[in-house]
Design an enzyme around this catalytic site. Structure first.
Site, PDB file in Angstrom:
ATOM      1  N   LYS A  57      20.780  40.022  40.193  1.00  0.00           N
ATOM      2  CA  LYS A  57      19.646  40.932  39.969  1.00  0.00           C
ATOM      3  C   LYS A  57      18.995  41.164  41.323  1.00  0.00           C
ATOM      4  CE  LYS A  57      15.776  41.778  36.947  1.00  0.00           C
ATOM      5  NZ  LYS A  57      14.707  42.039  37.903  1.00  0.00           N
ATOM      6  N   CYS A  72     -20.892  46.478  28.700  1.00  0.00           N
ATOM      7  CA  CYS A  72     -20.635  45.679  29.901  1.00  0.00           C
ATOM      8  C   CYS A  72     -19.840  46.537  30.895  1.00  0.00           C
ATOM      9  CB  CYS A  72     -19.843  44.438  29.526  1.00  0.00           C
ATOM     10  SG  CYS A  72     -19.257  43.517  30.951  1.00  0.00           S
ATOM     11  N   ASP A 112      16.523  42.261  44.064  1.00  0.00           N
ATOM     12  CA  ASP A 112      15.062  42.393  44.043  1.00  0.00           C
ATOM     13  C   ASP A 112      14.651  43.546  44.954  1.00  0.00           C
ATOM     14  OD1 ASP A 112      12.524  41.872  43.387  1.00  0.00           O
ATOM     15  OD2 ASP A 112      12.324  40.020  44.529  1.00  0.00           O
ATOM     16  N   LYS A 140      25.402  41.431  31.121  1.00  0.00           N
ATOM     17  CA  LYS A 140      25.535  42.651  30.324  1.00  0.00           C
ATOM     18  C   LYS A 140      26.774  42.547  29.451  1.00  0.00           C
ATOM     19  CE  LYS A 140      23.724  45.334  34.152  1.00  0.00           C
ATOM     20  NZ  LYS A 140      24.000  46.265  35.248  1.00  0.00           N
ATOM     21  N   CYS A 181     -22.038  36.466  30.789  1.00  0.00           N
ATOM     22  CA  CYS A 181     -21.078  37.294  31.507  1.00  0.00           C
ATOM     23  C   CYS A 181     -21.579  37.478  32.946  1.00  0.00           C
ATOM     24  CB  CYS A 181     -20.961  38.641  30.800  1.00  0.00           C
ATOM     25  SG  CYS A 181     -20.078  39.876  31.771  1.00  0.00           S
ATOM     26  N   TYR A 228      24.371  49.839  40.021  1.00  0.00           N
ATOM     27  CA  TYR A 228      24.668  48.939  38.909  1.00  0.00           C
ATOM     28  C   TYR A 228      24.944  49.678  37.600  1.00  0.00           C
ATOM     29  CZ  TYR A 228      19.597  49.391  38.170  1.00  0.00           C
ATOM     30  OH  TYR A 228      18.329  49.873  37.996  1.00  0.00           O
ATOM     31  N   ASP A 233      19.243  71.370  72.588  1.00  0.00           N
ATOM     32  CA  ASP A 233      19.578  71.920  71.269  1.00  0.00           C
ATOM     33  C   ASP A 233      20.901  72.670  71.256  1.00  0.00           C
ATOM     34  OD1 ASP A 233      16.279  72.705  69.917  1.00  0.00           O
ATOM     35  OD2 ASP A 233      17.313  70.834  70.438  1.00  0.00           O
ATOM     36  N   TYR A 243      23.837  70.357  71.302  1.00  0.00           N
ATOM     37  CA  TYR A 243      23.923  69.679  70.007  1.00  0.00           C
ATOM     38  C   TYR A 243      24.546  70.619  68.968  1.00  0.00           C
ATOM     39  CZ  TYR A 243      22.447  67.596  65.591  1.00  0.00           C
ATOM     40  OH  TYR A 243      22.437  67.068  64.321  1.00  0.00           O
ATOM     41  N   LYS A 251      16.415  34.639  35.003  1.00  0.00           N
ATOM     42  CA  LYS A 251      15.647  34.498  36.247  1.00  0.00           C
ATOM     43  C   LYS A 251      15.879  33.136  36.897  1.00  0.00           C
ATOM     44  CE  LYS A 251      13.268  38.322  36.499  1.00  0.00           C
ATOM     45  NZ  LYS A 251      11.879  38.296  36.703  1.00  0.00           N
ATOM     46  N   CYS A 260     -22.561  41.540  33.237  1.00  0.00           N
ATOM     47  CA  CYS A 260     -23.683  42.186  32.533  1.00  0.00           C
ATOM     48  C   CYS A 260     -24.710  41.180  32.028  1.00  0.00           C
ATOM     49  CB  CYS A 260     -23.155  43.052  31.395  1.00  0.00           C
ATOM     50  SG  CYS A 260     -22.565  42.084  30.000  1.00  0.00           S
ATOM     51  N   GLU A 282      25.990  40.043  36.947  1.00  0.00           N
ATOM     52  CA  GLU A 282      25.688  40.655  38.255  1.00  0.00           C
ATOM     53  C   GLU A 282      24.422  40.048  38.834  1.00  0.00           C
ATOM     54  OE1 GLU A 282      25.096  44.821  37.432  1.00  0.00           O
ATOM     55  OE2 GLU A 282      26.832  44.846  36.109  1.00  0.00           O
ATOM     56  N   SER A 300      14.092  48.660  31.020  1.00  0.00           N
ATOM     57  CA  SER A 300      13.942  47.427  31.800  1.00  0.00           C
ATOM     58  C   SER A 300      14.640  46.302  31.042  1.00  0.00           C
ATOM     59  CB  SER A 300      12.479  47.128  32.052  1.00  0.00           C
ATOM     60  OG  SER A 300      11.820  47.093  30.832  1.00  0.00           O
ATOM     61  N   LEU A 301      14.654  45.133  31.610  1.00  0.00           N
ATOM     62  CA  LEU A 301      15.421  44.053  31.003  1.00  0.00           C
ATOM     63  C   LEU A 301      14.513  42.968  30.449  1.00  0.00           C
ATOM     64  CD1 LEU A 301      18.060  43.636  33.837  1.00  0.00           C
ATOM     65  CD2 LEU A 301      18.504  44.512  31.545  1.00  0.00           C
ATOM     66  N   CYS A 356     -17.141  38.243  26.645  1.00  0.00           N
ATOM     67  CA  CYS A 356     -18.478  38.815  26.786  1.00  0.00           C
ATOM     68  C   CYS A 356     -18.698  39.689  25.557  1.00  0.00           C
ATOM     69  CB  CYS A 356     -18.538  39.655  28.063  1.00  0.00           C
ATOM     70  SG  CYS A 356     -19.817  40.905  28.065  1.00  0.00           S
ATOM     71  N   GLU A 415      19.831  49.907  42.840  1.00  0.00           N
ATOM     72  CA  GLU A 415      18.670  49.274  43.456  1.00  0.00           C
ATOM     73  C   GLU A 415      18.718  49.494  44.957  1.00  0.00           C
ATOM     74  OE1 GLU A 415      16.871  47.945  41.094  1.00  0.00           O
ATOM     75  OE2 GLU A 415      15.569  46.452  42.021  1.00  0.00           O
TER      76      GLU A 415
HETATM   77  S1  IVH Z   1      20.660  46.929  34.706  1.00  0.00           S
HETATM   78  C1  IVH Z   1      19.361  48.849  30.956  1.00  0.00           C
HETATM   79  N1  IVH Z   1      21.554  45.557  36.745  1.00  0.00           N
HETATM   80  O1  IVH Z   1      16.057  45.066  37.327  1.00  0.00           O
HETATM   81  C2  IVH Z   1      19.702  48.079  32.121  1.00  0.00           C
HETATM   82  N2  IVH Z   1      19.257  46.117  36.704  1.00  0.00           N
HETATM   83  O2  IVH Z   1      14.104  44.570  34.902  1.00  0.00           O
HETATM   84  C3  IVH Z   1      18.941  48.445  33.307  1.00  0.00           C
HETATM   85  N3  IVH Z   1      17.998  45.376  38.660  1.00  0.00           N
HETATM   86  O3  IVH Z   1      14.856  48.217  36.457  1.00  0.00           O
HETATM   87  C4  IVH Z   1      19.101  47.659  34.468  1.00  0.00           C
HETATM   88  N4  IVH Z   1      19.680  44.442  39.698  1.00  0.00           N
HETATM   89  O4  IVH Z   1      15.687  47.894  38.826  1.00  0.00           O
HETATM   90  C5  IVH Z   1      20.494  46.122  36.171  1.00  0.00           C
HETATM   91  N5  IVH Z   1      22.484  44.383  38.474  1.00  0.00           N
HETATM   92  C6  IVH Z   1      21.432  44.944  37.925  1.00  0.00           C
HETATM   93  C7  IVH Z   1      20.159  44.923  38.535  1.00  0.00           C
HETATM   94  C8  IVH Z   1      19.084  45.523  37.879  1.00  0.00           C
HETATM   95  C9  IVH Z   1      18.388  44.723  39.752  1.00  0.00           C
HETATM   96  C10 IVH Z   1      16.612  45.816  38.365  1.00  0.00           C
HETATM   97  C11 IVH Z   1      16.506  47.243  37.926  1.00  0.00           C
HETATM   98  C12 IVH Z   1      15.821  47.226  36.603  1.00  0.00           C
HETATM   99  C13 IVH Z   1      15.199  45.878  36.572  1.00  0.00           C
HETATM  100  C14 IVH Z   1      15.134  45.404  35.140  1.00  0.00           C
END
Ligand code: IVH
Length: 682
Positions: A121, A433, A123, A292, A409, A230, A38, A41, A316, A412, A119, A87-88, A427, A178
């Site tokens: 996306k 149920c 994962d 975007k 069902c 992003y 320690d 360090y 997608k 139940c 851009e 979200s998108l 059901c 991300e």
């Molecule tokens: S923009 C309002 N850009 O995808 C715009 N999202 O379903 C918000 N993601 O929750 C997101 N790569 O986690 C943006 N180049 C990118 C992305 C991205 C991955 C994810 C992000 C978001 C989800 C949307």
């Protein structure tokens, strides 16, 4: 420390010192095998501070001086987002994308193609990192989009994320992005996990999420997490997305270098095609492309609908496919009583995810696709979506068995019915149920609803079986009822005093809820999180909602017309809402719940706006914006846009060529304003 000690030092000495300290940190925190004691360090650390004070220009952005050691927390705190994490919406074909562009053109009343920033996306898992006075101070997970978990300590150990920024960075800065784990690190991690008898992660995204949300940040540090930014939130940072990415990169953040600009559909198509082909060679997983609107001004004008922006969409990649054996078909009963056949498959790896079940939707689907138990089937999976059986490989059919859909069902034993115009079989025992009651309770406490930690599937079923919780209302009276019983929950196996108290604590903290989440939790058919938000935005308070629901049966009533007028709520949803509130038991439940809860009004952004809560009607043609944009803007400022004039209307915005609405408004003495006056009010 004497100055002359460093008379011969140069930048190289400093760089080596950083490397040495980083190595020591790794040995100490990660390998549990420190080489230095320690005191030695600490000397290195002192040296580092000394040099950095003396030669501030040398200071590297990822200097260990900016990082603190690893910590072990006992729980994650909650943290509010400065701005909702949206979200998108998804597009699955170029036709969907063209429609997205078309809607934007209509909204903005433009003919030209709006420049798009394209851009990958990523994962992974989304995160927020906040900086004040050039220093990192808070990290948050996405959570439900409004409230996330505080992961400040975890972000501190992500080596590529800067902890200190140079002085040319904004004083206040928030970045969103991300977090992911590379395909290679994922494979290594799973191998180690297996060797140590630990959990195997289904895919890199799960591994990244599990690695980030660790109370012991040493574990996070050990997983080599990476990130791409992003989105940037800071005053006057950039005029468009592409520039914002470039600027944030120059401040030391990682951004994805495959981002491009597109000026027409064919450019979009070719970028999409080339990345689709290249993606398997990328070191990390992507599941589509995000388009975007590049210009921030236009983004602002476009705004958002419920939980996703109008200015962006995720395109997608096509689904992954494989063949496997259908071993059995079982029936699951959901919270609304629908009997869903589920295919039990021989587990198979589909694009990195082990798939062992697929939804068969309903009886008709099984017949239409001629699916039999024992068949070899083709399965498909797109993004997060549950895998689907696309077809049967009839050439390999051998010793199969027909599936007979049950008349009762399976839970139940009540009769099942098929309602007119519905394919689903239900059901009939909606309130007796067990499967339906448990389904509704699970939904009630789920993350989109009351989010009661420590009350998940297992605990709910236990409390139900012990007659302690039969309806959502019982959740909130559990603690008080426990006072009067000799048979205490804490005396049951698996329920120590500590966990019981923890449960009460999380139940009590969930008593304070926003109107949208409350509506969502009720599990009204067809009313998911988007529709709940639309309803909450419209009615704003529980009292207004309940007053309206009391008067919905009469189709000529103002309440009915008001509901029909809400943008985004179609006939099927309306019928389901009316049905839900026409059942007395439901009304009693809702009213009882209100006595146990604080249901907060839905707050619409501009509380100071003069038109917050006002009812406005547009008529005639507008010259400055489209009707769509005018409506969205009014709603953003807290107004409600109605389609017809009534005594409740606060403003009529009269454009060119106003007719009958204008005369009716005059008769009713309603405030009539021109488009310009309306702009000023806004
Ligand atoms: S923009 C309002 N850009 O995808 C715009 N999202 O379903 C918000 N993601 O929750 C997101 N790569 O986690 C943006 N180049 C990118 C992305 C991205 C991955 C994810 C992000 C978001 C989800 C949307």
């Amino acid at each position: 420390m004497a100055d002359n000690l460093f008379s011969s030092t140069d930048k190289q000495y400093y760089d080596n010192l950083i490397k040495k300290i980083k190595l020591c940190d790794k040995q100490y925190y990660i390998d549990d095998n420190p080489e230095l004691n320690d005191a030695d360090y600490d000397k290195l650390r002192q040296e580092l501070t000394y040099i950095e004070n003396k030669y501030p220009k040398w200071k590297s952005i990822d200097s260990p001086s900016a990082k603190v050691g690893y910590t072990v927390q006992d729980q994650f705190k909650k943290a509010n987002h400065s701005k909702a994490m949206l979200s998108l919406a998804n597009a699955f074909s170029i036709k969907d994308v063209a429609e997205f562009v078309n809607k934007i053109q209509k909204f903005l009343n433009i003919n030209e193609f709006p420049k798009l920033c394209v851009e990958p996306k990523i994962d992974g898992v989304s995160f927020v990192a906040k900086y004040k006075n050039h220093e990192f101070y808070q990290g948050i997970t996405r959570g439900d989009g409004k409230i996330g978990e505080d992961i400040t300590e975890n972000l501190k150990v992500i080596s590529a994320l800067p902890m200190k920024l140079t002085k040319n960075a904004p004083q206040e800065l928030e970045v969103r992005g991300e977090i992911f784990i590379s395909k290679e690190d994922f494979a290594t991690l799973n191998k180690t996990q297996e060797e140590n008898g630990n959990k195997i992660f289904a895919n890199p995204r799960n591994a990244a999420a599990g690695s980030l949300r660790q109370l012991d940040t040493k574990v996070t540090a050990n997983r080599n997490l990476q990130y791409f930014i992003y989105s940037v939130i800071a005053d006057n940072f950039a005029v468009d997305q592409f520039l914002a990415l470039e600027k944030i990169r120059n401040l030391g953040f990682n951004t994805n270098l495959h981002s491009k600009l597109a000026c027409n559909i064919s450019q979009l198509q070719s970028i999409f095609k080339s990345i689709s082909e290249e993606r398997f060679a990328l070191p990390y997983d992507i599941d589509g492309m995000v388009y975007k609107i590049n210009d921030f001004n236009l983004q602002d004008r476009l705004g958002e609908i419920a939980r996703s922006p109008r200015w962006a969409i995720a395109h997608k990649f096509p689904a992954e496919e494989a063949k496997t054996k259908l071993e059995d078909i079982i029936i699951q009963v959901g919270r609304t009583g629908i009997l869903t056949p589920v295919a039990i498959l021989t587990p198979i790896n589909l694009g990195g995810v082990i798939v062992s079940k697929a939804s068969l939707h309903n009886e008709d689907e099984i017949k239409r696709k001629d699916i039999q138990i024992g068949d070899i089937v083709n399965i498909k999976r797109a993004g997060d979506v549950i895998p689907k059986i696309t077809s049967v490989d009839l050439s390999r059919r051998k010793n199969t068995k027909l599936f007979i859909f049950p008349n009762n069902c399976p839970v139940c034993k009540s009769k099942v019915i098929k309602e007119e115009e519905e394919v689903a079989v239900r059901c009939i025992a909606e309130y007796s149920c067990k499967a339906q009651i448990l389904g509704k309770l699970r939904h009630f406490v789920s993350i989109g609803g009351f989010n009661v930690e420590g009350l998940r599937d297992k605990q709910i079923e236990f409390l139900y079986d012990k007659n302690l919780i039969k309806s959502s209302y019982d959740i909130f009276t559990l603690e008080i009822r426990q006072n009067d019983t000799a048979l205490k929950l804490e005396n049951y196996p698996g329920w120590g005093k500590l966990s019981v108290n923890k449960l009460y604590k999380s139940i009590n903290s969930s008593r304070n809820i926003t109107l949208d989440k409350f509506i969502y939790a009720l599990a009204i058919k067809h009313v998911g999180s988007n529709v709940s938000t639309l309803l909450a935005k419209h009615y704003t308070s529980i009292n207004k909602l309940l007053t309206a629901t009391n008067n919905l049966k009469d189709k000529d009533s103002a309440a009915y017309l008001e509901l029909v007028n809400i943008d985004g709520i179609g006939n099927k949803i309306i019928a389901a809402i009316i049905k839900y509130f026409s059942i007395e038991d439901n009304m009693i439940l809702v009213k009882n719940l209100t006595t146990e809860l604080t249901i907060n009004n839905y707050i619409i952004s501009n509380i100071n706006s003069k038109i917050n809560g006002k009812i406005v009607v547009f008529t005639g043609s507008l010259s400055k914006t489209t009707r769509l944009e005018a409506k969205a803007k009014a709603e953003k400022a807290g107004a409600k846009v109605a389609s017809s004039i009534s005594s409740k209307t606060d403003y009529l915005v009269a454009g060119e060529g106003s007719g009958s609405k204008l005369s009716k408004a005059k008769k009713l003495n309603i405030n009539i304003v021109t488009e310009e006056e309306w702009q000023n009010l806004l």
